[in-house]
Design an enzyme around this catalytic site. Structure first.
Site, mmCIF file in Angstrom:
data_model
loop_
_atom_site.group_PDB
_atom_site.id
_atom_site.type_symbol
_atom_site.label_atom_id
_atom_site.label_comp_id
_atom_site.label_asym_id
_atom_site.label_seq_id
_atom_site.Cartn_x
_atom_site.Cartn_y
_atom_site.Cartn_z
ATOM 1 N N GLU A 76 -58.055 -28.734 -1.250
ATOM 2 C CA GLU A 76 -57.095 -29.830 -1.255
ATOM 3 C C GLU A 76 -57.536 -30.909 -0.267
ATOM 4 O OE1 GLU A 76 -52.874 -27.892 -2.581
ATOM 5 O OE2 GLU A 76 -53.422 -27.671 -0.464
ATOM 6 N N HIS A 203 -52.774 -26.425 20.994
ATOM 7 C CA HIS A 203 -51.548 -25.704 20.616
ATOM 8 C C HIS A 203 -50.886 -24.968 21.778
ATOM 9 C CE1 HIS A 203 -52.560 -26.993 16.690
ATOM 10 N NE2 HIS A 203 -53.587 -26.181 16.566
ATOM 11 N N CYS A 327 -49.524 -31.406 7.750
ATOM 12 C CA CYS A 327 -50.418 -30.618 8.593
ATOM 13 C C CYS A 327 -50.012 -29.142 8.579
ATOM 14 C CB CYS A 327 -50.358 -31.162 10.016
ATOM 15 S SG CYS A 327 -51.506 -30.377 11.148
#
Length: 362
Positions: A76, A203, A327
């Site tokens: 994708e 993160h 995302c």
């Protein structure tokens, strides 16, 4: 090489003009004469490296492309219109081995890495979609789709050189960004020669929490940070972009913000932090099913804490959530096929562009 094959640089420029516009240089309407098209057909496969299976659009205009590659598997890519221009998010692998617990791609595991022409095929398909649907022209490309670019750095590098070369896709280097979790210090140092901006998917600065969110983490965050410092200095880089997916009650508190500042403060240049509110995902693992997006007030407070400490900090607006285009939401079913036997035009010239860029920098 393309000029020699086609009998002149003008014909080679026509081929690349066609590719930049998302058109087929093998067609009669390409502007090439019969002799030049025949030379192309003898040297390269006229079969496209991809076929477009579906194209879905969100209310915000974000368009997701599902492409089937020659081997039968699928990837994708996402086109995000942003005012006067569009940004393309490309994939570098089918699946991903990093297994981030908040990311749908991680549930696929790693099937294989993409070749340079398969990465460039996403740019070609996006250029066609932009033209066909009247979207703003492509200006930016970000390697933030499926896969970990640092696990496929050679093919990513080949694709990048074709993207930014003045006779290739003609993208500005400052408008192309490669994002990585930074699997190891060695992986990070290997990114130094890439002709693109670099981004670190952090993160969490805390080692224990980082391993929860990115289970393949094998190094302390300070080790990875130091490798980034060396790489940025070697590149004479203006600064790193650090990305943080904010998850409610997991990594969106005051302590997490303070730890993130402490991790990033020693880096050279101007570090920019991009906060990404978590996009809720169906079908994730046990941990992922418990995750919720950070509350807007928590995101604003996190941003303010970093700004007060002197870091540049922005918040990414969610785009394409309803079509699973945002995302961390990319995931496809897959099928294995066979590799094409004849050469591919974009793959061949990407090597030529890389060699030319290397010679220019020496």
């Amino acid at each position: 090489a393309a000029a020699d094959l086609l009998g002149g640089s003008g014909r080679a420029k026509i081929v690349w003009s066609q590719l930049r516009d998302g058109r087929d240089p093998f067609e009669e309407s390409s502007g090439l004469g019969h002799k030049a098209r025949h030379a192309l057909e003898l040297a390269f496969s006229a079969q496209p490296p991809h076929s477009l299976l579906t194209s879905t659009v969100s209310a915000c205009g974000t368009r997701k492309l599902l492409l089937r590659l020659r081997r039968g598997d699928e990837v994708e890519a996402v086109i995000i219109p942003q005012g006067a221009f569009s940004t393309l998010c490309v994939s570098s692998q089918v699946g991903c081995r990093q297994g981030c617990t908040f990311c749908a791609t991680g549930t696929m595991g790693l099937l294989r890495s993409l070749a340079a022409d398969e990465i460039l095929a996403q740019l070609h398909a996006a250029a066609a979609a932009v033209r066909q649907h009247g979207m703003p022209p492509l200006r930016n490309v970000v390697f933030m789709g499926m896969g970990e670019p640092a696990d496929n750095v050679e093919e990513v590098s080949r694709a990048l050189h074709a993207m930014v070369h003045p006779f290739g896709f003609q993208l500005g280097r400052s408008y192309v960004c490669v994002s990585t979790v930074g699997p190891s210090p060695g992986h990070i140092r290997a990114l130094e020669p890439l002709p693109a901006r670099l981004a670190w998917s952090v993160h969490a600065a805390d080692d224990r929490l980082r391993r929860l969110l990115v289970p393949t983490t094998r190094h302390r965050m300070s080790e990875l940070r130091d490798a980034w410092g060396e790489t940025l200095q070697a590149r004479a880089d203006r600064g790193l972009m650090a990305e943080v997916t904010l998850i409610d009650g997991v990594n969106d508190g005051a302590d997490a913000a303070a730890s993130l500042h402490g991790l990033l403060a020693p880096l050279p240049g101007k570090t920019r932090v991009n906060l990404i509110p978590y996009n809720a995902n169906a079908g994730l693992g046990a941990a992922g099913r418990l995750f919720r997006p950070a509350q807007p007030e928590a995101v604003r407070a996190f941003q303010r804490r970093l700004l007060d400490r002197g870091l540049i900090c922005t918040v990414r607006a969610p785009r394409g959530n309803e079509e699973s285009s945002a995302c961390g939401m990319l995931r496809v079913e897959h099928a294995k096929g066979s590799r094409a036997s004849r050469g591919d035009l974009a793959s061949s010239v990407s090597d030529e562009f890389k060699e030319a860029d290397t010679a220019r920098m020496q």
